[in-house]
Motif scaffolding. Sequence first.
Motif, short mmCIF file in Angstrom:
data_model
loop_
_atom_site.label_atom_id
_atom_site.label_comp_id
_atom_site.label_asym_id
_atom_site.label_seq_id
_atom_site.Cartn_x
_atom_site.Cartn_y
_atom_site.Cartn_z
N ILE A 1 78.53 40.10 33.78
CA ILE A 1 79.11 39.18 33.34
C ILE A 1 78.28 37.94 33.39
N CYS A 2 77.57 37.66 34.53
CA CYS A 2 76.56 36.63 34.62
C CYS A 2 75.37 36.98 33.65
N ALA A 3 75.06 38.08 33.31
CA ALA A 3 73.77 38.39 32.38
C ALA A 3 74.27 38.30 30.88
N ASP A 4 75.57 38.47 30.74
CA ASP A 4 76.13 37.94 29.57
C ASP A 4 75.89 36.72 28.84
N LYS A 5 75.05 36.51 27.84
CA LYS A 5 74.87 35.44 27.29
C LYS A 5 75.74 34.83 26.38
N SER A 6 76.71 35.77 25.97
CA SER A 6 77.77 35.25 24.94
C SER A 6 78.82 34.59 25.43
N ARG A 7 78.93 34.63 26.88
CA ARG A 7 80.02 34.13 27.75
C ARG A 7 80.01 32.59 27.58
N ASP A 8 80.99 31.72 27.94
CA ASP A 8 81.09 30.48 28.00
C ASP A 8 80.69 30.11 29.28
N ASN A 9 79.56 29.40 29.39
CA ASN A 9 78.89 29.01 30.73
C ASN A 9 79.32 27.59 30.97
N SER A 10 80.35 27.02 30.31
CA SER A 10 80.73 25.77 30.72
C SER A 10 82.00 25.83 31.54
N LYS A 11 82.39 27.08 31.94
CA LYS A 11 83.46 26.96 32.77
C LYS A 11 83.46 28.43 33.73
N VAL A 12 83.79 27.89 35.17
CA VAL A 12 83.67 28.84 36.13
C VAL A 12 85.23 28.90 36.80
N VAL A 13 85.43 30.31 36.79
CA VAL A 13 86.96 30.45 37.44
C VAL A 13 86.45 31.23 38.73
N VAL A 14 87.12 30.25 39.71
CA VAL A 14 86.79 30.67 41.25
C VAL A 14 87.90 31.67 41.74
N VAL A 15 87.61 32.55 42.36
CA VAL A 15 88.77 33.61 42.72
C VAL A 15 88.47 33.94 44.20
N GLU A 16 89.27 34.50 44.96
CA GLU A 16 89.18 34.90 46.24
C GLU A 16 88.32 36.12 46.36
N GLN A 17 88.64 37.43 45.29
CA GLN A 17 88.04 38.48 45.62
C GLN A 17 87.56 39.27 44.48
N PRO A 18 86.49 40.19 44.29
CA PRO A 18 86.10 40.83 43.00
C PRO A 18 87.38 41.61 42.15
N LYS A 19 88.29 41.85 43.02
CA LYS A 19 89.38 42.59 42.48
C LYS A 19 90.15 41.61 41.28
N ASP A 20 90.18 40.19 41.74
CA ASP A 20 90.63 39.15 41.00
C ASP A 20 89.82 39.10 39.66
N VAL A 21 88.75 39.09 39.60
CA VAL A 21 87.74 39.14 38.48
C VAL A 21 88.24 40.26 37.51
N MET A 22 88.12 41.38 38.01
CA MET A 22 88.91 42.28 37.34
C MET A 22 90.41 42.10 36.65
N SER A 23 91.13 41.69 37.29
CA SER A 23 92.39 41.43 36.94
C SER A 23 92.57 40.30 35.62
N LEU A 24 91.55 39.47 35.97
CA LEU A 24 91.26 38.22 34.98
C LEU A 24 90.69 38.76 33.55
N GLU A 25 89.71 39.66 33.88
CA GLU A 25 89.09 40.54 32.69
C GLU A 25 89.97 41.30 31.95
N ARG A 26 90.76 42.00 32.65
CA ARG A 26 91.73 42.68 31.99
C ARG A 26 92.63 42.02 30.81
N MET A 27 93.04 40.69 31.01
CA MET A 27 93.72 40.06 29.96
C MET A 27 92.91 39.79 28.57
N ASN A 28 91.73 39.91 28.90
CA ASN A 28 90.52 39.80 27.36
C ASN A 28 90.78 38.45 27.05
N GLU A 29 91.17 37.28 27.35
CA GLU A 29 91.44 36.10 26.79
C GLU A 29 90.34 34.86 27.56
N TYR A 30 90.07 35.18 28.73
CA TYR A 30 88.85 34.33 29.31
C TYR A 30 87.66 34.62 29.11
#
Length: 199
Positions: free
Chosen positions: A71-100
């Motif tokens: 994710i950090c290496a992906d230059k196509s991502r919007d680097n103006s926004k950072v979502v702060v989560v508690e755990q790595p599993k939360d990243v996976m949950s947010l990525e599943r929706m494929n909207e952020y």
Amino acid sequence: MQYPEPISKLIDSYMKLPGIGSKTATRLAFYTIDMQEDDVTEFAQSLISAKRDLSYCSICGNITESDPCMICADKSRDNSKVVVVEQPKDVMSLERMNEYHGLYHVLHGVLSPIEGKGPEDINIASLLRRLQKNEAIKEVIIATNATPEGEATAMYIARLVKPANIKVTRLAHGLAVGSDIEYADEMTLFKAIEGRQEI
């Protein structure tokens, strides 16, 4: 009745996992014993491989096989926004929706005075360093769980970040209070991201 030592050790090992008590650990141990030897070997190798081959991204703290993470290496991502989560599993949950399509920062916990967890025990300092180094970040979206500890952590981070003139928002409470992001469905997460509010 005393179990043979290998079973007792296996039960003890399962009990080290969160939420696993002695009854569940015993059930899992006996299930494991009944598994085919190849399946047990594969299971054991998966455990060893996960522990050996995974590490934390030096930028965001997410679980990764390479540093920086995909994710950090992906230059196509919007680097103006950072979502702060508690755990790595939360990243996976947010990525599943494929909207952020922005970036993440994993805290690896929340502030919890009862458990003796202060700011130095979670990944807050690296977030602040990251925000200082990366002027492209314009918004921090706090996505800690809707628990008292999650709320306290969100407010603490907001107080630290706001003076840097970075917009701080919180996921909308489409998430039920007391719930974990990990268990939310994609639509609930999507609505929560859409309805985030500045704090």
